[in-house]
Design a protein around this motif. Sequence first.
Motif, PDB file in Angstrom:
ATOM      1  N   VAL A 210       0.871  -1.171   0.000  1.00 21.12           N
ATOM      2  CA  VAL A 210       0.000   0.000   0.000  1.00 21.12           C
ATOM      3  C   VAL A 210       0.908   1.221   0.000  1.00 21.12           C
ATOM      4  O   VAL A 210       1.675   1.416   0.938  1.00 21.12           O
TER       5      VAL A 210
ATOM      6  N   ARG B 163      -2.999   3.584  11.721  1.00 23.71           N
ATOM      7  CA  ARG B 163      -3.857   2.670  12.491  1.00 23.71           C
ATOM      8  C   ARG B 163      -4.950   2.071  11.609  1.00 23.71           C
ATOM      9  O   ARG B 163      -5.167   0.857  11.607  1.00 23.71           O
ATOM     10  N   ARG B 164      -5.619   2.910  10.834  1.00 21.77           N
ATOM     11  CA  ARG B 164      -6.734   2.434  10.008  1.00 21.77           C
ATOM     12  C   ARG B 164      -6.282   1.527   8.868  1.00 21.77           C
ATOM     13  O   ARG B 164      -6.879   0.478   8.624  1.00 21.77           O
ATOM     14  N   VAL B 165      -5.229   1.941   8.151  1.00 23.47           N
ATOM     15  CA  VAL B 165      -4.761   1.131   7.016  1.00 23.47           C
ATOM     16  C   VAL B 165      -4.202  -0.194   7.514  1.00 23.47           C
ATOM     17  O   VAL B 165      -4.444  -1.245   6.915  1.00 23.47           O
ATOM     18  N   THR B 166      -3.480  -0.162   8.629  1.00 24.18           N
ATOM     19  CA  THR B 166      -2.948  -1.396   9.206  1.00 24.18           C
ATOM     20  C   THR B 166      -4.073  -2.355   9.581  1.00 24.18           C
ATOM     21  O   THR B 166      -3.991  -3.560   9.315  1.00 24.18           O
ATOM     22  N   ALA B 167      -5.121  -1.855  10.184  1.00 25.19           N
ATOM     23  CA  ALA B 167      -6.258  -2.710  10.577  1.00 25.19           C
ATOM     24  C   ALA B 167      -6.897  -3.372   9.358  1.00 25.19           C
ATOM     25  O   ALA B 167      -7.193  -4.571   9.377  1.00 25.19           O
ATOM     26  N   VAL B 168      -7.085  -2.611   8.290  1.00 29.31           N
ATOM     27  CA  VAL B 168      -7.688  -3.167   7.074  1.00 29.31           C
ATOM     28  C   VAL B 168      -6.769  -4.213   6.450  1.00 29.31           C
ATOM     29  O   VAL B 168      -7.213  -5.296   6.062  1.00 29.31           O
ATOM     30  N   CYS B 169      -5.477  -3.908   6.361  1.00 26.97           N
ATOM     31  CA  CYS B 169      -4.530  -4.856   5.780  1.00 26.97           C
ATOM     32  C   CYS B 169      -4.503  -6.162   6.560  1.00 26.97           C
ATOM     33  O   CYS B 169      -4.513  -7.248   5.973  1.00 26.97           O
ATOM     34  N   ARG B 170      -4.488  -6.080   7.878  1.00 34.25           N
ATOM     35  CA  ARG B 170      -4.482  -7.295   8.704  1.00 34.25           C
ATOM     36  C   ARG B 170      -5.756  -8.115   8.506  1.00 34.25           C
ATOM     37  O   ARG B 170      -5.710  -9.336   8.486  1.00 34.25           O
ATOM     38  N   ASP B 171      -6.885  -7.426   8.361  1.00 36.08           N
ATOM     39  CA  ASP B 171      -8.144  -8.137   8.112  1.00 36.08           C
ATOM     40  C   ASP B 171      -8.134  -8.848   6.770  1.00 36.08           C
ATOM     41  O   ASP B 171      -8.679  -9.938   6.630  1.00 36.08           O
ATOM     42  N   VAL B 172      -7.509  -8.230   5.779  1.00 33.30           N
ATOM     43  CA  VAL B 172      -7.549  -8.763   4.409  1.00 33.30           C
ATOM     44  C   VAL B 172      -6.471  -9.811   4.160  1.00 33.30           C
ATOM     45  O   VAL B 172      -6.753 -10.862   3.584  1.00 33.30           O
TER      46      VAL B 172
ATOM     47  N   TYR C 109       1.756  -7.855   4.294  1.00 35.08           N
ATOM     48  CA  TYR C 109       1.582  -6.534   3.694  1.00 35.08           C
ATOM     49  C   TYR C 109       2.736  -5.634   4.094  1.00 35.08           C
ATOM     50  O   TYR C 109       3.475  -5.917   5.037  1.00 35.08           O
TER      51      TYR C 109
END
Length: 124
Positions: free
Chosen positions: A45, A61-70, A75
């Motif tokens: 990203v 914080r937000r991008v990391t959370a989404v990447c970990r979920d996906v 990543y």
Amino acid sequence: MTASAPNYGGSISGRPRDAAAELVDLARRIDCGRPPSAEVELLSVVIPCYNESEGLAELHRRVTAVCRDVVGNAYELILVNDGSRDASWDEMVELAHLDARLVCIDLSRNHGHQVALTAGLTIA
């Protein structure tokens, strides 16, 4: 050599060098734990940043959370400081020391978001 990218000689991973590659060579780079093997497939990203110091921690914080979920831990987040005049670079360095998946590039001046994005994609 492609018609769309000027060739400045040399190569990065066997590809002709272009203007963005030159910028990456000249830029400061903080890479505190990027996986050493290019064989590992990662979601990369790339986010160009200009005077974003106040929002970088929340963005991270937000991008990391989404990447970990996906994709779990497969990543990397590449932040490109596009000549910010605020404390964006200092904030990026601080975040990079806390997160091994964060790579930061500091361009010498503002080149515009397209070049900053290309610089980040060059090292992705």
